[in-house]
Write a protein that holds these residues in place. Structure first.
Motif, mmCIF file in Angstrom:
data_model
loop_
_atom_site.group_PDB
_atom_site.id
_atom_site.type_symbol
_atom_site.label_atom_id
_atom_site.label_comp_id
_atom_site.label_asym_id
_atom_site.label_seq_id
_atom_site.Cartn_x
_atom_site.Cartn_y
_atom_site.Cartn_z
ATOM 1 N N HIS A 87 -15.623 1.996 -3.946
ATOM 2 C CA HIS A 87 -14.222 2.140 -3.563
ATOM 3 C C HIS A 87 -13.388 2.016 -4.835
ATOM 4 C CE1 HIS A 87 -10.338 1.563 -1.782
ATOM 5 N NE2 HIS A 87 -10.256 0.317 -2.194
ATOM 6 N N HIS A 89 -10.222 0.944 -6.025
ATOM 7 C CA HIS A 89 -9.162 0.091 -5.501
ATOM 8 C C HIS A 89 -7.801 0.434 -6.126
ATOM 9 C CE1 HIS A 89 -7.867 -4.050 -3.975
ATOM 10 N NE2 HIS A 89 -6.821 -3.530 -4.585
ATOM 11 N N GLY A 90 -6.877 0.823 -5.255
ATOM 12 C CA GLY A 90 -5.498 1.092 -5.687
ATOM 13 C C GLY A 90 -5.215 2.534 -6.038
ATOM 14 N N HIS A 391 -4.887 -6.201 2.099
ATOM 15 C CA HIS A 391 -4.909 -5.021 1.227
ATOM 16 C C HIS A 391 -4.895 -3.755 2.080
ATOM 17 C CE1 HIS A 391 -6.138 -2.138 -1.755
ATOM 18 N NE2 HIS A 391 -7.382 -2.046 -1.323
ATOM 19 N N HIS A 393 -5.392 0.420 2.058
ATOM 20 C CA HIS A 393 -5.899 1.581 1.327
ATOM 21 C C HIS A 393 -4.943 2.762 1.516
ATOM 22 C CE1 HIS A 393 -10.490 0.521 1.112
ATOM 23 N NE2 HIS A 393 -9.771 -0.579 1.075
HETATM 24 CU CU CU Z 1 -8.849 -0.988 -2.013
#
Ligand code: CU
Ligand code: C2O
Ligand code: CU
Length: 475
Positions: A87, A89-90, A391, A393
């Motif tokens: 993944h 992230h961000g 968080h 996505h």
């Molecule tokens: Cu993420």
């Protein structure tokens, strides 16, 4: 392609590779990220090597460096004995590149490969990690930074990266198993006893000269640990959060730093200084020294002021047409709602991420559905006694601050025990996107769900939500 940078990265990760080299089937190629076992000396010369899992034979994995607008294209090779994925992230990317098995792609089984390829719309500090059994895969060393450089040069003397994590090590510097235990899952997650900075226990010593301007990037790659950062010997400016530039602000005395978070700081090294340190004091009785900078050498001309990093282009908010969504967090130790099957509940349901991999029947309905380009105002009500860094996505969010104004861009919000957090974001690319607590043990024992962005005209929240949006909210 950034050949030079990839070679630089390989150099950094050379230790593990050179020791283990004879036994390995192959060295990672230029555009490959291989997840496999390795041994690395984390605690210094007097200690044994620790058996870890890592990307390209190092912990942290290689620093992937690109420039805004570039395409990242690489082959992920899973050479672990369990399924995995990556993944990013961000990163705002197409849904099928998001690396969430059971939701956005098929799981990458042991021995299989998966090709990731997507454009990088935003400059900033990002990171990558598996999205399968995260509590174990992160907790054994699978994480790395992804740095997307600005198109124009940022005027600093050094650009430094600290990837902070914590591992649980026993007397012989090995990682005891026992990852999926009820205690960690129902409390604050698995807190390691060894905080590492760039894979080293001995805090990184770097020599900096008086007057130098440092851009310091921090990544929190811990499974569960929230840090409370404090600098000594310098008053840093915060210039980006979770990858996205913010108006430069002088950091207060301390700063919360949750799993998954990133900060970019500008540090101007004072002319008279005995050294700079970065510490964690989340638990005041158990502080951690994270890094130390030694100040040495002849001074360089100091700069004054910092105009800020060039902003990323993000979709505009339309608060008048905003739709409202409620998320309620329940469960955990001390709660009657917690069961062995679902320790945590998100809107009345506990989802087990691992079970998504086996069967589509376990696939939960999304928490809400909406069209793309929709502004969402979301209230997260934490009815538990624990912290949850939630968080999201596929979107970039803003938190409502104490003064009622929207704060800087982020990709997570830290929701305090028995507190609520209000956020807003604009949905972007179609697909099903995850919402989860980034304390990995919480994520895998209930605190996860998804939202679907697609061809729906009205925002629908699932009927099991029983809470009402309070009257204290503003549009
Ligand atoms: Cu993420
Ligand atoms: Cu660091 Cu689901 O993400
Ligand atoms: Cu949590």
């Amino acid at each position: 392609m950034n050949r030079r940078q990839f070679i630089g990265v390989a150099g950094l990760s050379g230790l593990g590779a050179s020791l283990a080299g004879w036994h390995l089937a192959s060295q990672p190629g230029e555009n490959e990220v291989i997840a496999r076992k390795l041994d690395q000396q984390l605690l210094g010369e007097d200690y044994p090597y620790t058996a870890l899992w890592g990307f390209n034979d190092s912990v942290p994995g290689p620093v992937l460096r690109k420039t805004q607008g570039d395409t990242l294209s690489l082959t992920f090779k899973n050479r672990l004995s369990q399924p995995s994925s990556i993944h990013w992230h961000g990163i705002r990317l197409p849904n099928n590149m998001d690396g969430v098995p059971g939701i956005t792609q098929r799981v990458v089984k042991p021995g299989e490969d998966f090709q990731y390829e997507f454009a990088l719309p935003d400059a900033g500090t990002f990171w990558y990690h598996p999205h399968v059994a995260t509590y174990e895969q992160l907790g054994r060393g699978l994480y790395g930074a992804l740095i997307v450089g600005e198109r124009e040069r940022v005027d600093v003397d050094r650009d430094e990266l600290l990837v902070i994590s914590d591992l649980h090590l026993d007397q012989s510097a090995q990682i005891p198993g026992n990852f999926k235990n009820l205690h960690d899952a129902s409390h604050a997650g698995r807190l390691g006893n060894t905080v590492l900075c760039n894979g080293q226990k001995v805090p990184t010593l770097r020599q900096v000269r008086p007057g130098e301007r440092i851009r310091l990037r921090l990544v929190n790659a811990s499974s569960a640990r929230i840090y409370r950062l404090r600098f000594d010997g310098v008053a840093p400016l915060i210039v980006a959060m979770d990858g996205h530039p913010c108006a430069p602000q002088i950091m207060g005395e301390t700063l919360y730093f949750s799993p998954g978070n990133r900060y970019d700081f500008i540090l101007d090294v004072p002319r008279l200084s005995g050294g700079l340190t970065l510490r964690d004091e989340f638990f005041p009785m158990m502080p951690n020294l994270l890094a130390r900078f030694e100040v040495k050498g002849s001074p360089v001309a100091a700069r004054s002021g910092f105009a800020g990093l060039p902003p990323n282009t993000l979709p505009p908010f339309d608060d008048r047409s905003a739709e409202k969504v409620d998320l309620v967090l329940e469960g955990g130790a001390l709660s009657e709602k917690a069961t062995r099957e679902a320790i945590w509940l998100l809107n009345g349901r506990g989802n087990d991420h691992d079970s998504l991999l086996d069967s589509h029947e376990n696939h939960p309905d999304p928490l809400f559905e909406c069209r793309s380009g929709q502004t969402i105002h979301c209230r997260i009500d934490n009815r538990t006694a624990w912290f949850h860094p939630m968080h999201f996505h596929g979107v970039v969010l803003q938190e409502k601050q104490a003064d009622g104004r929207w704060g800087p861009y982020r990709d997570a919000t830290l929701v305090w025990p028995f507190k609520t957090s209000e956020i807003r974001f604009v949905t972007e690319r179609p697909g099903e996107w995850m919402i989860h607590c980034h304390v990995s043990e919480h994520h895998h024992s209930g605190l996860m769900g998804t939202f679907r962005v697609g061809d729906v005209c009205t925002t629908k929240q699932r009927p099991w939500v029983t809470t009402a949006w309070g009257s204290d909210t503003t549009a």
